[in-house]
Design a protein around this motif. Sequence first.
Motif, PDB file in Angstrom:
ATOM      1  N   ALA A   1      36.210  53.296  45.536  1.00 60.69           N
ATOM      2  CA  ALA A   1      35.780  54.699  45.651  1.00 60.69           C
ATOM      3  C   ALA A   1      34.538  54.993  44.824  1.00 60.69           C
ATOM      4  CB  ALA A   1      36.918  55.624  45.216  1.00 60.69           C
ATOM      5  N   GLN A   2      34.315  54.218  43.743  1.00 66.06           N
ATOM      6  CA  GLN A   2      33.224  54.507  42.802  1.00 66.06           C
ATOM      7  C   GLN A   2      33.300  55.970  42.362  1.00 66.06           C
ATOM      8  OE1 GLN A   2      30.325  52.040  41.884  1.00 66.06           O
ATOM      9  NE2 GLN A   2      32.281  50.991  42.229  1.00 66.06           N
ATOM     10  N   ALA A   3      34.532  56.376  41.994  1.00 67.67           N
ATOM     11  CA  ALA A   3      34.758  57.775  41.625  1.00 67.67           C
ATOM     12  C   ALA A   3      35.950  57.868  40.690  1.00 67.67           C
ATOM     13  CB  ALA A   3      34.998  58.623  42.873  1.00 67.67           C
ATOM     14  N   ASN A   4      36.115  59.037  40.082  1.00 68.00           N
ATOM     15  CA  ASN A   4      37.248  59.279  39.181  1.00 68.00           C
ATOM     16  C   ASN A   4      38.551  59.310  39.980  1.00 68.00           C
ATOM     17  OD1 ASN A   4      38.080  62.246  39.791  1.00 68.00           O
ATOM     18  ND2 ASN A   4      35.847  62.316  39.626  1.00 68.00           N
ATOM     19  N   PRO A   5      39.719  59.226  39.305  1.00 68.85           N
ATOM     20  CA  PRO A   5      40.994  59.116  40.022  1.00 68.85           C
ATOM     21  C   PRO A   5      41.290  60.232  41.014  1.00 68.85           C
ATOM     22  CG  PRO A   5      41.288  58.489  37.731  1.00 68.85           C
ATOM     23  CD  PRO A   5      39.888  58.999  37.847  1.00 68.85           C
ATOM     24  N   VAL A   6      40.896  61.463  40.739  1.00 69.56           N
ATOM     25  CA  VAL A   6      41.165  62.549  41.679  1.00 69.56           C
ATOM     26  C   VAL A   6      40.420  62.311  42.987  1.00 69.56           C
ATOM     27  CG1 VAL A   6      40.939  65.025  42.115  1.00 69.56           C
ATOM     28  CG2 VAL A   6      41.629  64.218  39.848  1.00 69.56           C
TER      29      VAL A   6
ATOM     30  N   GLU B   1      38.006  59.380  28.757  1.00 68.34           N
ATOM     31  CA  GLU B   1      36.998  59.269  29.807  1.00 68.34           C
ATOM     32  C   GLU B   1      37.505  59.796  31.142  1.00 68.34           C
ATOM     33  OE1 GLU B   1      33.325  58.355  31.602  1.00 68.34           O
ATOM     34  OE2 GLU B   1      33.936  58.660  29.520  1.00 68.34           O
ATOM     35  N   ILE B   2      38.820  59.805  31.368  1.00 69.43           N
ATOM     36  CA  ILE B   2      39.367  60.271  32.656  1.00 69.43           C
ATOM     37  C   ILE B   2      39.048  61.746  32.884  1.00 69.43           C
ATOM     38  CG2 ILE B   2      41.445  60.535  34.053  1.00 69.43           C
ATOM     39  CD1 ILE B   2      42.661  58.215  32.419  1.00 69.43           C
ATOM     40  N   PRO B   3      39.460  62.666  31.992  1.00 73.48           N
ATOM     41  CA  PRO B   3      39.119  64.081  32.233  1.00 73.48           C
ATOM     42  C   PRO B   3      37.619  64.361  32.103  1.00 73.48           C
ATOM     43  CG  PRO B   3      40.238  63.831  30.115  1.00 73.48           C
ATOM     44  CD  PRO B   3      40.362  62.531  30.838  1.00 73.48           C
TER      45      PRO B   3
END
Length: 441
Positions: A69-74, A334-336
């Motif tokens: 996804a090359q994106a954050n988990p959401v 780093e996640i949020p």
Amino acid sequence: MAQVREGFQSRLGFVLAAAGAAVGLGNIWGFPTQAANHGGGAFLLVYFIVIFLLALPALYTELYLGHQAQANPVKALKQAWQEKQPKVGASAGYIGLAGAIVMLSFYSIVAGWMLAHSLEPVARLVGWDEASAFLSGDSTLRNFIFTPLMLMLTAGIILQGVKSGIETWSRRLMPVLLMLLVALIAYMGTLEGAAAGFKAYLVPDFSKIGDPELIIAAMGQAFFSLSLGVGCMMIYGSYLKPNENLPKLTFSVAMLDTGVAFLAGLLIIPALFIAQNNGVEVFQNGKLVGEGRLIFAILPELFATMGEIGLFVGLTFFILMSIASLTSTISSTEIPVSFLVENHGFKRGQATWLVTFVLLISSGAIILNFDWLFGLVIQILTHYQLPLMGLFYFITVGWVWRRGNQLALECSGKMYWFAQYVRFVCPVLMTAVFANVAFFK
């Protein structure tokens, strides 16, 4: 204008950062405790087997979701569920995001304890007895001093970004952690009682290997020690270049994390036998006397029996624990931060300080309601969220996500067996872990 997305600049930087995310109190506190309570060498052998059966596929699955996804988990989970129910994927991402914040709230408190205990030998060495008692004691004031300090240390690294912050500091901290571990093991090996500890840890009692409680404990520890289930590995996987060899990198991260867990056992379990040899009560009916006392009571008692050298051993040990805590808080923060930057257009500095402020408030709430809230937070996370999210990742990659999912589309060739293993076997194993920790602990 969309912000340019950062990423890891080298494979080594990624491996050290991802291993640093995994290496934490679960390795240096949790793993030796589980090994001591479940047959030593027998637990170690089963743990190694389970790493390959469950933890390695789980790690690959989480990294794979972020990498594709090359994106954050959401965003990553919403994309994976796009053809089915994108709201389900996004909701799972938000649950992971909330879990990361809650986990950080209590983890920062414990990390603050490590910082305080690393300063205690220094205070004792210079004769500051009141400061020594304060640092080694348990008070609300101490928590309100050292929890924000750990949050500030973490924020200082996150503010510098992926390359200059996370990657650079991981390359500095992880080698120091390994050197301290090896140095402490070498010293402990010279003390009376260590030989019995090495034997208990390294020589398996094969009659215990079939114990269902031992097997399930090893499965749970293997999963939790790799920091799976809240999105840490997903966000780090998203910072990899699209053409990276993910299976090879996954194996490297898992082996480094497992190696640190092994070394932690090689340090802690002989230390327990040394403490017992020195008259410290360690075991009762074959179990540790209070698992929570291992770090903050049993080992300090051991260091106290060593005389002046014990001050330096204690200092080194708690610096080691502080580094392990910091590398884990970095990844969870780093996640949020990445979510705010990518989904809501925040600048990194704004996102970092907002997350730090939220964490300060939530940590403060836990400190002020410590007696009931601290244990409840840990129980909800470890007994429910982490195994359920791990199960969700397996189902997502194995059964739901189709477009762009090369693993799920692989019907022949060398990845076929692994794709089927992720689809059929891993969910069953993960369900067993969840059932054990949620209903039978």
